[in-house]
Design a protein around this motif. Structure first.
Motif, mmCIF file in Angstrom:
data_model
loop_
_atom_site.group_PDB
_atom_site.id
_atom_site.type_symbol
_atom_site.label_atom_id
_atom_site.label_comp_id
_atom_site.label_asym_id
_atom_site.label_seq_id
_atom_site.Cartn_x
_atom_site.Cartn_y
_atom_site.Cartn_z
ATOM 1 N N GLN A 128 0.813 -1.153 -0.130
ATOM 2 C CA GLN A 128 -0.012 0.003 0.085
ATOM 3 C C GLN A 128 0.891 1.519 0.082
ATOM 4 O O GLN A 128 0.544 2.409 -0.701
ATOM 5 C CB GLN A 128 -0.871 0.123 1.133
ATOM 6 N N VAL A 132 0.955 4.072 -2.990
ATOM 7 C CA VAL A 132 0.739 5.511 -2.750
ATOM 8 C C VAL A 132 1.765 6.538 -2.975
ATOM 9 O O VAL A 132 1.550 7.339 -3.813
ATOM 10 C CB VAL A 132 0.337 5.832 -0.987
ATOM 11 N N ALA A 215 -8.216 9.280 -1.444
ATOM 12 C CA ALA A 215 -8.108 7.775 -0.908
ATOM 13 C C ALA A 215 -9.229 6.934 -1.248
ATOM 14 O O ALA A 215 -9.183 5.937 -1.674
ATOM 15 C CB ALA A 215 -7.780 8.024 0.591
ATOM 16 N N PHE A 219 -8.878 3.730 -3.867
ATOM 17 C CA PHE A 219 -8.780 2.424 -3.000
ATOM 18 C C PHE A 219 -9.936 1.831 -2.508
ATOM 19 O O PHE A 219 -9.841 0.659 -2.018
ATOM 20 C CB PHE A 219 -7.667 2.535 -2.026
ATOM 21 N N GLU A 232 -10.274 4.949 5.066
ATOM 22 C CA GLU A 232 -10.106 6.307 4.402
ATOM 23 C C GLU A 232 -9.041 7.275 5.009
ATOM 24 O O GLU A 232 -8.504 7.905 4.606
ATOM 25 C CB GLU A 232 -11.529 6.800 3.984
ATOM 26 N N ILE A 235 -5.510 5.941 5.074
ATOM 27 C CA ILE A 235 -4.848 6.054 3.594
ATOM 28 C C ILE A 235 -4.616 7.634 3.076
ATOM 29 O O ILE A 235 -3.510 8.018 2.781
ATOM 30 C CB ILE A 235 -5.638 5.388 2.698
ATOM 31 N N GLU A 238 -1.654 8.854 5.045
ATOM 32 C CA GLU A 238 -0.373 8.466 4.132
ATOM 33 C C GLU A 238 -0.322 9.129 2.942
ATOM 34 O O GLU A 238 0.968 9.440 2.724
ATOM 35 C CB GLU A 238 -0.549 7.082 3.944
#
Length: 377
Positions: A128, A132, A215, A219, A232, A235, A238
């Motif tokens: 992941q 990203v 996000a 995803f 959510e 992510i 990130e």
């Protein structure tokens, strides 16, 4: 009286009869022995040559009657009983020094299963993070929202510099006015207020920020659950750590849904207004951002524009959001102008950019085919 002189020693154990009064043992003969031997050793004379000091045990010179041919006697090779077999030692775990244990059914312990689950989750987290990080330079060919659409999707990416500043300013004003000035994907006060409102089944007080929506679009899905919102938020944090505001805005305007099968400003501007994304007027930009909360209940009007008279009967929902945007967004644009767009990292105007193959100045073929199928060209 005794026929011999008594022994003068005080201990009876060491008394000895005279030689003429001791009983004589029966002599026996064996193969290879010329002189008679007695069944016990004689200690008053040296042993015979070639013979054991103690002599052979009784019965060693011949087998018992009826037990086959004669076999010479030999002492046993190992006077001790054999040692029991060694028990197998369980193998040791690599690098741990502990024994590998299993339960009665032969299954691995729960600790090992838990460790494997953590390993899988760690691997997914690394994948992941790499996905990203790649968004800083790579436009994904599809998203989770696009894959979940049963009617398909039409999307084409365009650099944010070739998008009308009217549309970019309208997006920031309508969706996330704090994007250029906030550190991170959201503030914790806003997140806590949204979480408590969701638990109480109340209306969302602030709505998702642009990083959160990116996000979700890339995803996740549209499920309204606490698990999805938690993912959510994680992510989005990130992405905010790896991606700057300019790229975040570019990802949003290229993958946001703006129609039942329309994704991104490139396809939407040509579908509704027969115009390139760099030429959108303020009124057209406000109508497009009004579709963002509810993009699935609208279609192109014949000759251009938006038609809310759709088959599912929910066109009023999309229309109400467009009217709301028309009432609120122009005031923000008149007051702030394009300053939030510049603060987000997008400099200059779309008309000032050099032409390129990715500026979406021609209508995408899929959009033309959709218009022909609907008969709205």
């Amino acid at each position: 009286m005794a026929s011999f002189e008594p022994d003068t020693r005080s201990t009876r154990r060491f008394r000895r009869r005279p030689a003429d009064t001791r009983p004589q043992a029966e002599p026996f003969r064996g193969p290879g022995i010329d002189e008679p031997q007695f069944d016990r050793p004689r200690f008053d004379r040296p042993p015979p040559a070639g013979n054991d000091w103690y002599g052979a045990p009784p019965g060693a010179w011949g087998p018992p009657p009826g037990q086959g041919p004669y076999q010479p006697w030999a002492p046993p090779r190992d006077p001790f009983p054999p040692a029991p077999p060694e028990q197998p030692v369980p193998p040791r775990r690599r690098g741990r020094g502990r024994l590998r244990r299993r339960d009665g059914d032969g299954r691995r312990p729960r600790r090992r299963l838990f460790r494997r689950i953590l390993t899988v989750l760690g691997a997914l987290a690394v994948v992941q993070a790499l996905a990203v990080l790649s968004l800083r330079w790579i436009d994904p060919p599809t998203t989770a929202f696009m894959l979940a659409n049963p009617d398909g999707s039409i999307q084409q990416s365009v650099p944010v510099e070739h998008v009308s500043r009217n549309f970019l300013a309208a997006v920031i004003a309508h969706e996330d006015s704090a994007l250029p000035y906030r550190s991170g994907a959201f503030t914790w006060d806003e997140l806590w207020g949204r979480a408590t409102a969701h638990l109480r089944d109340e209306e969302d007080p602030s709505g998702s920020t642009i990083p959160q929506q990116v996000a979700k679009n890339l995803f996740l899905n549209q499920e309204m659950s606490a698990v999805r919102k938690t993912l959510e938020a994680g992510i989005a944090m990130e992405m905010a750590a790896f991606i700057d505001d300019r790229r975040m805005l570019e990802l949003y305007v290229n993958y946001a849904q703006l129609g039942p099968t329309i994704y991104g400003v490139c396809a939407a501007s040509w579908y509704y207004f027969d115009s390139a994304p760099g030429e959108l007027s303020q009124a057209q930009a406000v109508q497009l951002v009004g579709l963002l909360p509810s993009p699935g209940h609208v279609q192109r009007a014949p000759g251009g524009g938006m038609d809310f008279d759709v088959d599912d009967g929910l066109g009023w929902l999309s229309r109400s959001h467009v009217l709301n945007a028309q009432n609120r967004v122009p005031a923000h644009l008149d007051r702030l102008g394009f300053q939030p767009v510049e603060d987000a990292g997008v400099e200059g105007l779309a008309s000032e950019q050099e032409p390129s193959d990715e500026d979406c100045t021609t209508r995408p073929e899929e959009v033309a085919e959709l218009m022909a199928a609907e008969g709205t060209a």
